[in-house]
Design an enzyme around this catalytic site. Structure first.
Site, PDB file in Angstrom:
ATOM      1  N   HIS A 181      42.002   7.667  62.852  1.00  0.00           N
ATOM      2  CA  HIS A 181      43.388   7.334  62.499  1.00  0.00           C
ATOM      3  C   HIS A 181      43.467   7.206  60.982  1.00  0.00           C
ATOM      4  O   HIS A 181      42.722   6.443  60.357  1.00  0.00           O
ATOM      5  CB  HIS A 181      43.823   6.048  63.198  1.00  0.00           C
ATOM      6  N   ALA A 182      44.384   7.980  60.413  1.00  0.00           N
ATOM      7  CA  ALA A 182      44.397   8.219  58.971  1.00  0.00           C
ATOM      8  C   ALA A 182      44.512   6.954  58.132  1.00  0.00           C
ATOM      9  O   ALA A 182      43.902   6.850  57.073  1.00  0.00           O
ATOM     10  CB  ALA A 182      45.561   9.164  58.650  1.00  0.00           C
ATOM     11  N   ASN A 256      42.885  10.498  69.091  1.00  0.00           N
ATOM     12  CA  ASN A 256      42.204   9.625  70.050  1.00  0.00           C
ATOM     13  C   ASN A 256      42.989   9.462  71.354  1.00  0.00           C
ATOM     14  O   ASN A 256      42.763   8.518  72.115  1.00  0.00           O
ATOM     15  CB  ASN A 256      41.896   8.260  69.423  1.00  0.00           C
ATOM     16  N   TYR A 315      42.992  -2.239  63.081  1.00  0.00           N
ATOM     17  CA  TYR A 315      42.400  -3.520  62.765  1.00  0.00           C
ATOM     18  C   TYR A 315      42.409  -4.370  64.022  1.00  0.00           C
ATOM     19  O   TYR A 315      42.958  -3.945  65.036  1.00  0.00           O
ATOM     20  CB  TYR A 315      43.204  -4.197  61.638  1.00  0.00           C
ATOM     21  N   GLU A 389      37.030  -2.165  66.198  1.00  0.00           N
ATOM     22  CA  GLU A 389      38.233  -2.389  65.383  1.00  0.00           C
ATOM     23  C   GLU A 389      37.853  -3.391  64.300  1.00  0.00           C
ATOM     24  O   GLU A 389      37.551  -4.546  64.582  1.00  0.00           O
ATOM     25  CB  GLU A 389      39.377  -2.952  66.231  1.00  0.00           C
TER      26      GLU A 389
END
Ligand SMILES: *[C@@H]1O[C@H](CO)[C@@H](O)[C@H](O)[C@H]1NC(C)=O
Ligand SMILES: *[C@@H]1O[C@H](CO)[C@@H](O)[C@H](O)[C@H]1NC(C)=O
Ligand SMILES: *[C@@H]1O[C@H](CO)[C@@H](O)[C@H](O)[C@H]1NC(C)=O
Ligand SMILES: [Zn+2]
Length: 425
Positions: A181-182, A256, A315, A389
């Site tokens: 994820h960018a 994903n 996160y 994460e």
């Protein structure tokens, strides 16, 4: 801006004129305030109250809370709703500006090891490429750079292969993906710190020597390079790849949610091309996913299999075990995975007290279909396949935009967890 001015001096006004429009297209989050809203297991009612707001979603639905950015003009209306909130970013634009002052990476003398100042700031995609080339060049006998394919826009999806005394390709694989994820910038830095230590501590640390001699490492810091570049040129909060789709003006597929396993199960991804979790038109139909699948198959078939796969995200501070597609499904070795995750979380907490929650992905966070971990477990036959994460939790501040001062501590605590896991698993 400094860099731009320097380029203009070198190349003259024409170059400046072409560079500026790109910056003008940058999405501004100046004055946006980011909130974590407690939902008390009723996200639908909170969402109904937010209908008139131009919110930018930060998280996907969890039962517990919604994380959203609110534009400056709507903050007072939002606050008068009287929802139970915590502030994650007082001014998102100001925090992005602080994070965005990159130190220049100038490379190193031939075969010198790059210094730890690399971990003092974030960097561009080209600098990440250069950093890996420099690290590899310092350890040419035990590592090589590889490329598994190209992104939609033609950028290289590269990694480093590191081995120990058994020689290249002689041991089971440890396989890491960063920046799926960018906007999750911290992930590249963390896998780079692990890479740095695997290379530099071999002669100094008997644990590192033992794990290097036991596994072949394949570490890919930026598997969504187009998205990552886009977060630095246009929109800091971009998540997906940059592939357009016929019939939609929206761009991007969530790599994903695109893995060709349990892709067609409902409930863990979106069929709407405008959604953050858009799964694509068919299983495995993004160029990035196709490259990753082919490489995963190669590792699976090469004789020693995959012992450990980790997909690094942010996160929330979670260690997520299989599975995403079903909240009751458990890996055959679930008990062992849980024991390891618990011990890894304890190691992560040692340097700074950072707490990571662990458990099966679906039941601990939310359902995901077509996710890497389910594919790695059931198709690529990885013994352990986790999503981690990284910092922060979101409570008490921050989200995707993690201050540069937290790069090194985030990396140090993960390295502690990984050293334990690699030596024990
Ligand atoms: C490894 O140990 C040697 C000798 O103790 C030391 O000089 C060197 O700086 C260490 N290298 C790293 C990368 O820590
Ligand atoms: C599964 O795929 C088929 C076609 O391959 C499609 O018709 C069906 O709607 C899909 N179901 C879900 C839940 O995505
Ligand atoms: C999966 O990997 C294990 C080793 O970790 C191996 O014993 C087993 O045969 C593999 N299974 C398949 C179906 O390849
Ligand atoms: Zn992610």
């Amino acid at each position: 801006m400094k860099l731009l001015a320097a380029v203009a001096v070198l190349l003259g006004p024409l170059a400046l004129a072409t560079a500026v429009p790109q910056l003008e297209h940058r999405v501004s989050y100046d004055g946006y305030r980011v909130y974590r809203i407690a939902t008390h297991h009723n996200a639908a009612s909170v969402k109904a109250q937010l209908k008139g707001f131009a919110t930018v979603p930060f998280n996907l639905d969890t039962d517990e809370h919604l994380d959203v950015a609110i534009p400056p003009g709507q903050i007072s209306a939002f606050e008068s709703l009287g929802l139970e909130t915590e502030v994650m970013h007082e001014d998102l634009g100001a925090d992005i500006a602080e994070e965005g002052s990159f130190a220049a990476y100038r490379g190193v003398e031939a075969q010198a090891v790059p210094s730890l100042t690399w971990f003092d700031s974030y960097h561009s995609y080209n600098d990440h490429v250069q950093y890996f080339n420099d690290l590899q060049a310092a350890f040419p006998q035990n590592s090589e750079i590889f490329t598994i394919g190209n992104s939609y826009q033609g950028r290289s999806i590269f990694g480093i292969h590191i081995w120990g005394s058994g020689g290249k390709g002689s041991k089971p694989a440890v396989y890491f993906h960063g920046t799926v994820h960018a906007r999750e910038w911290i992930t590249a830095k963390v896998v780079e710190y692990i890479t740095y230590n695997l290379l530099t501590q071999y002669d100094n640390d008997t644990t590192v020597r033992a794990v290097r001699d036991s596994y072949d490492f394949y570490i890919l810091p930026v598997v969504n390079p187009d998205g990552f570049v886009y977060t630095q040129t246009n929109d800091r909060l971009w998540r997906k790849n940059r592939q357009p789709r016929s019939g939609s003006s929206c761009v991007g597929t969530d790599n994903n949610r695109n893995w060709p396993y349990m892709w067609n199960v409902s409930g863990g991804a979106s069929t709407n091309p405008c959604a953050e979790t858009y799964k694509g038109q068919a299983a495995g139909d993004t160029p990035e996913n196709q490259a990753l699948v082919a490489f995963s198959q190669k590792l699976r078939n090469q004789g020693n299999g995959i012992r450990l796969y980790i997909d690094w995200h942010s996160y929330g501070q979670y260690i997520l075990l299989p599975y995403g597609y079903n909240c009751q499904a458990r890996a055959a070795n679930h008990a062992r995975q849980t024991t390891l995750a618990s011990a890894v979380a304890a190691r992560i907490a040692q340097p700074y007290g950072t707490r990571f929650t662990y458990g099966p992905s679906c039941s601990t966070l939310y359902a995901t279909t077509g996710s890497s971990v389910d594919y790695m477990t059931d198709v690529a036959n990885a013994t352990y396949a986790w999503t981690i994460e990284l910092r922060p939790t979101g409570s008490g501040g921050g989200g995707f935009v993690l201050p540069p001062a937290q790069i090194l501590p985030s990396a140090v605590e993960q390295w502690e967890g990984m050293k334990y896991l690699l030596a024990t698993m």
